[in-house]
Enzyme design. Sequence first.
Site, PDB file in Angstrom:
ATOM      1  N   ASP A  48      41.174  15.121  32.257  1.00 12.94           N
ATOM      2  CA  ASP A  48      40.310  14.071  32.808  1.00 12.94           C
ATOM      3  C   ASP A  48      38.852  14.524  32.718  1.00 12.94           C
ATOM      4  O   ASP A  48      38.199  14.808  33.715  1.00 12.94           O
ATOM      5  CB  ASP A  48      40.701  13.784  34.265  1.00 12.94           C
ATOM      6  CG  ASP A  48      39.892  12.645  34.883  1.00 12.94           C
ATOM      7  OD1 ASP A  48      39.448  11.761  34.132  1.00 12.94           O
ATOM      8  OD2 ASP A  48      39.698  12.662  36.111  1.00 12.94           O
ATOM      9  N   ASP A  50      64.979 -27.700  50.186  1.00 17.23           N
ATOM     10  CA  ASP A  50      64.957 -26.289  49.800  1.00 17.23           C
ATOM     11  C   ASP A  50      64.474 -25.375  50.926  1.00 17.23           C
ATOM     12  O   ASP A  50      64.698 -24.169  50.889  1.00 17.23           O
ATOM     13  CB  ASP A  50      64.078 -26.081  48.567  1.00 17.23           C
ATOM     14  CG  ASP A  50      62.663 -26.604  48.749  1.00 17.23           C
ATOM     15  OD1 ASP A  50      62.516 -27.738  49.222  1.00 17.23           O
ATOM     16  OD2 ASP A  50      61.709 -25.887  48.416  1.00 17.23           O
ATOM     17  N   TYR A  76      53.488 -25.692  60.310  1.00 15.57           N
ATOM     18  CA  TYR A  76      53.099 -27.105  60.388  1.00 15.57           C
ATOM     19  C   TYR A  76      52.672 -27.534  61.789  1.00 15.57           C
ATOM     20  O   TYR A  76      52.096 -28.608  61.967  1.00 15.57           O
ATOM     21  CB  TYR A  76      54.297 -27.992  59.984  1.00 15.57           C
ATOM     22  CG  TYR A  76      54.612 -28.049  58.519  1.00 15.57           C
ATOM     23  CD1 TYR A  76      54.754 -29.273  57.868  1.00 15.57           C
ATOM     24  CD2 TYR A  76      54.794 -26.902  57.766  1.00 15.57           C
ATOM     25  CE1 TYR A  76      55.065 -29.351  56.524  1.00 15.57           C
ATOM     26  CE2 TYR A  76      55.107 -26.962  56.422  1.00 15.57           C
ATOM     27  CZ  TYR A  76      55.239 -28.183  55.803  1.00 15.57           C
ATOM     28  OH  TYR A  76      55.543 -28.249  54.470  1.00 15.57           O
ATOM     29  N   THR A 131      64.771 -31.228  44.095  1.00 19.95           N
ATOM     30  CA  THR A 131      64.894 -31.570  42.673  1.00 19.95           C
ATOM     31  C   THR A 131      65.182 -30.310  41.871  1.00 19.95           C
ATOM     32  O   THR A 131      64.318 -29.430  41.745  1.00 19.95           O
ATOM     33  CB  THR A 131      63.598 -32.236  42.158  1.00 19.95           C
ATOM     34  OG1 THR A 131      63.313 -33.379  42.964  1.00 19.95           O
ATOM     35  CG2 THR A 131      63.751 -32.664  40.707  1.00 19.95           C
ATOM     36  N   LYS A 169      52.144 -16.231  49.495  1.00 17.47           N
ATOM     37  CA  LYS A 169      52.459 -16.016  48.086  1.00 17.47           C
ATOM     38  C   LYS A 169      51.157 -15.874  47.317  1.00 17.47           C
ATOM     39  O   LYS A 169      50.155 -15.438  47.872  1.00 17.47           O
ATOM     40  CB  LYS A 169      53.344 -17.119  47.525  1.00 17.47           C
ATOM     41  CG  LYS A 169      52.788 -18.540  47.590  1.00 17.47           C
ATOM     42  CD  LYS A 169      53.786 -19.503  46.938  1.00 17.47           C
ATOM     43  CE  LYS A 169      53.289 -20.946  46.934  1.00 17.47           C
ATOM     44  NZ  LYS A 169      54.258 -21.837  46.258  1.00 17.47           N
ATOM     45  N   HIS A 208      60.147 -33.332  53.862  1.00 19.08           N
ATOM     46  CA  HIS A 208      60.106 -32.068  53.110  1.00 19.08           C
ATOM     47  C   HIS A 208      61.402 -31.921  52.333  1.00 19.08           C
ATOM     48  O   HIS A 208      62.478 -32.281  52.816  1.00 19.08           O
ATOM     49  CB  HIS A 208      59.933 -30.880  54.063  1.00 19.08           C
ATOM     50  CG  HIS A 208      59.549 -29.593  53.371  1.00 19.08           C
ATOM     51  ND1 HIS A 208      60.399 -28.899  52.536  1.00 19.08           N
ATOM     52  CD2 HIS A 208      58.387 -28.887  53.392  1.00 19.08           C
ATOM     53  CE1 HIS A 208      59.784 -27.826  52.074  1.00 19.08           C
ATOM     54  NE2 HIS A 208      58.559 -27.794  52.568  1.00 19.08           N
TER      55      HIS A 208
END
Length: 435
Positions: free
Chosen positions: A208, A96, A79, A126, A48, A93
């Site tokens: 241009d 999600d 991991y 959460t 990301k 963990h």
Amino acid sequence: MSRVKEIAYVGMAGDILHSGHINILDEAAKLGDVIVGLLTDEAIASYKRVPILDFEQRYSVISNLNQVTKVIPQKTLDYTDNLVEIRPKFLVHGSDWKTGVQSEIREKAIEAMRQWGGEVIEPEYTEGVSSTSLISSLQRNGLPPEIRRSRLVRILQVKKMIRAIEVHGGLTSLIAENCAILDGVVRKEFDAMWLSSLTHSTSKGKPDNGIVDVTSVTSTLNDILDSSSKPIIVDLDNGGPIEHFALTMQRLERLGVSAVIIEDKIGSKKNSLFGESANQVQDSIEDFSKKIGVGKKSLVSSDFMIIARIESLILGKGQADALARAMSFVESGASGIMIHSKDDSPQEILDFVKEFRKTDITTPIIVVPSTYSSVKEEVLFSAGVNLVIYANQLTRSAYPAMMDTASSILKNGRSLEAEENMMQIREIISLIPVK
């Protein structure tokens, strides 16, 4: 005799801490000593965005939390390596990761934990908090110039493969900001924006040839800054007269521009892709090096990049001339080298990169594969290129699409036949959110 506490492992990015992170750490602390595998900048950027805080800054925050016993780097999104080395009793963990792009990572982690009878604990996610959402919200409200300006240098330090796309106003900068795809667990996006003199002039119905001046460029930059948080690279043609160049640099630096690219040509502006047929004149190595030095001395910050664009291959002067210029320009303070070509094969670009990297392995190399568009990014990056700019593709695709729509309306006497190729009105109304 005191019992040795079990180890609970938590992997996290820790860029922006929120209540969800604290909940995970609280749950882990109930199980034993908490070891946090803090994802490195490279690990985060592999799937990301580049984190706002660098590894050392995030390490300082996480290691000072009461729940945390120890912080170690986690060098990949996977991991497995850290788990095998530490062999924790528990892996904690949020739930999600059971679905979506992380589900494959979860399966690998579970398989690793089974080897020594470890247990995976997954507290409920959460709801209502997300680092990605929080950061996106902050970016929508605008980044301060000093943060925005530094982003390109930061991305170059963290990511091995960087791509930019041309923008020429607010709408195209929204495309650069929002266009992304998932390739497995990797999120692919455009890392930066390129304000091209060609497409900027075209968007204004002008040739241009340098007729669109710096004041107009600045006005367009304000539209882009309002629409995207990504770093901006500005095409400044040859940078103008040396006595004006320093003032232009200062103006763009204050706005939050990350880099400019200037070409080693003199005289009236002519597009490079005309090559030798346009009677273009290359600047001397000495004078262009002096211009770079003057620009660098005018800057307040160290993270504003002046990138030298070399036209030797375009003008038929060969590799030796291009390499000599590159070495001199870097010595004069150039932050990067853009090597240009109008050939339909990437070979002369690859040859240049190979020779340049024999003596310089750190200076960023930028390429623009407009004419040699068949080459894959991976080939360029593997050769030693750092940044690929897609310099005009949005403009070149937009004009034919709009002409097709206009022609369809004329042909059919209505717009119905063209509707299938258009956005819905409700989509375009909601395209730009109200801040």
